[in-house]
Design an enzyme around this catalytic site. Structure first.
Site, short mmCIF file in Angstrom:
data_model
loop_
_atom_site.label_atom_id
_atom_site.label_comp_id
_atom_site.label_asym_id
_atom_site.label_seq_id
_atom_site.Cartn_x
_atom_site.Cartn_y
_atom_site.Cartn_z
CD GLU A 123 -0.44 -5.75 10.58
OE1 GLU A 123 -0.46 -4.54 10.30
OE2 GLU A 123 -1.46 -6.46 10.67
N PRO A 149 0.81 -1.22 0.00
CG PRO A 149 -0.22 -1.20 2.09
CD PRO A 149 0.56 -2.07 1.17
CG ASP A 189 -10.42 -0.04 -22.49
OD1 ASP A 189 -11.58 -0.27 -22.85
OD2 ASP A 189 -9.57 -0.90 -22.26
NE ARG A 242 -9.60 -4.96 -20.31
CZ ARG A 242 -9.76 -3.81 -20.96
NH1 ARG A 242 -8.84 -2.87 -20.85
NH2 ARG A 242 -10.82 -3.60 -21.69
N1 ADE Z 1 -1.17 -4.94 -0.13
C1 ADE Z 1 -2.01 -4.49 0.82
N2 ADE Z 1 -2.69 -3.41 0.41
C2 ADE Z 1 -2.26 -3.15 -0.88
C3 ADE Z 1 -2.57 -2.17 -1.85
N3 ADE Z 1 -3.47 -1.20 -1.61
N4 ADE Z 1 -1.94 -2.22 -3.02
C4 ADE Z 1 -1.02 -3.17 -3.28
N5 ADE Z 1 -0.68 -4.14 -2.40
C5 ADE Z 1 -1.30 -4.13 -1.20
#
Ligand code: ADE
Length: 231
Positions: free
Chosen positions: A116, A89, A169, A154
């Site tokens: 985590e 993330p 697209d 794709r």
């Molecule tokens: N792993 C956990 N959350 C994630 C996200 N938002 N993007 C990519 N990998 C992740």
């Protein structure tokens, strides 16, 4: 293109990889997806892959050893190493331009985290391209890897069977416009009629109308894509 996916949960990908578009692309050998279980590279009888964070804190972290050994082994499985992507993330946010960039690679290697997150030495050792699919936290990188595989596949020549449809697209093309409304039969549904211009047979007028609609939709949804000095 070859895509390697490194995960603790390879079984999560079975239905996904056999699904219509991707299943056909794999059978036609347009894309080769290889799954590797990170746990196969863990040591000891318990094949431990995670441990508690130094300094305290919630949850468990992926240990660097199994992840790094797994990446190193997988990178040697083909003639050339792949573009290494770590799903996290905290990574750079994926958008259609990022997907197009990935689709131009010969090979990509996607590393999925769980728990985590990763011990930071995974990042330091491997210096991967860190990618996030959005500003929210998933319970692991597997769903994010599926998003990447789907969006990349794709774009590969031959996968959609209709090269135009990927080019038209939303977010594709130099202007990054969102697609406007589209209609199929019936001509009228619950009192809502298909715009007359689409039934006119006048391709020039239709193209102009579609472009105007796309500009409108973009103004409402992603106005930044219309600003003249957008990078
Ligand atoms: N792993 C956990 N959350 C994630 C996200 N938002 N993007 C990519 N990998 C992740």
């Amino acid at each position: 293109m070859r895509i390697d996916i490194l995960t603790l949960f390879p079984e999560m990908f079975t239905g996904f990889l056999d699904g219509s578009l991707l299943g056909e692309a794999r059978r036609a050998r347009l894309i080769d997806v290889c799954l590797t279980n990170i746990r196969d590279f863990a040591e000891g009888v318990h094949r431990q892959v995670d441990d508690r964070p130094y300094g305290g804190g919630p949850g468990m972290l992926l240990m660097p050893g199994p992840v790094v050994s797994c990446v190193e082994a997988v990178q040697q499985q083909a003639d050339a190493p792949g573009h290494l992507v770590m799903l996290t993330p905290g990574g750079r946010r994926l958008d259609q331009a990022g997907v197009e960039e990935l689709a131009r690679k010969q090979r990509i290697v996607l590393v999925c985290g769980r728990y985590e997150g990763f011990d930071d030495r995974v990042r330091e050792t491997l210096q991967p391209d860190e990618i996030s699919i959005g500003d929210y936290v998933l319970s692991g990188g597997e769903v994010a890897a599926m998003v990447i595989v789907d969006a990349v596949a794709r774009l590969l020549p031959g996968v959609l069977g209709d090269e135009e449809s990927a080019r038209q697209d939303s977010f594709s093309g130099a202007d990054r416009l969102v697609e406007g409304p589209q209609y199929t039969r019936p001509r009228e549904f619950r009192g809502l009629r298909v715009p007359d211009v689409l039934l006119s047979g006048d391709h020039g007028r239709i193209a102009t109308w579609r472009h105007e609609q796309a500009v409108d939709a973009t103004r409402r949804r992603v106005p930044a894509n219309l600003s003249p000095n957008r990078s």
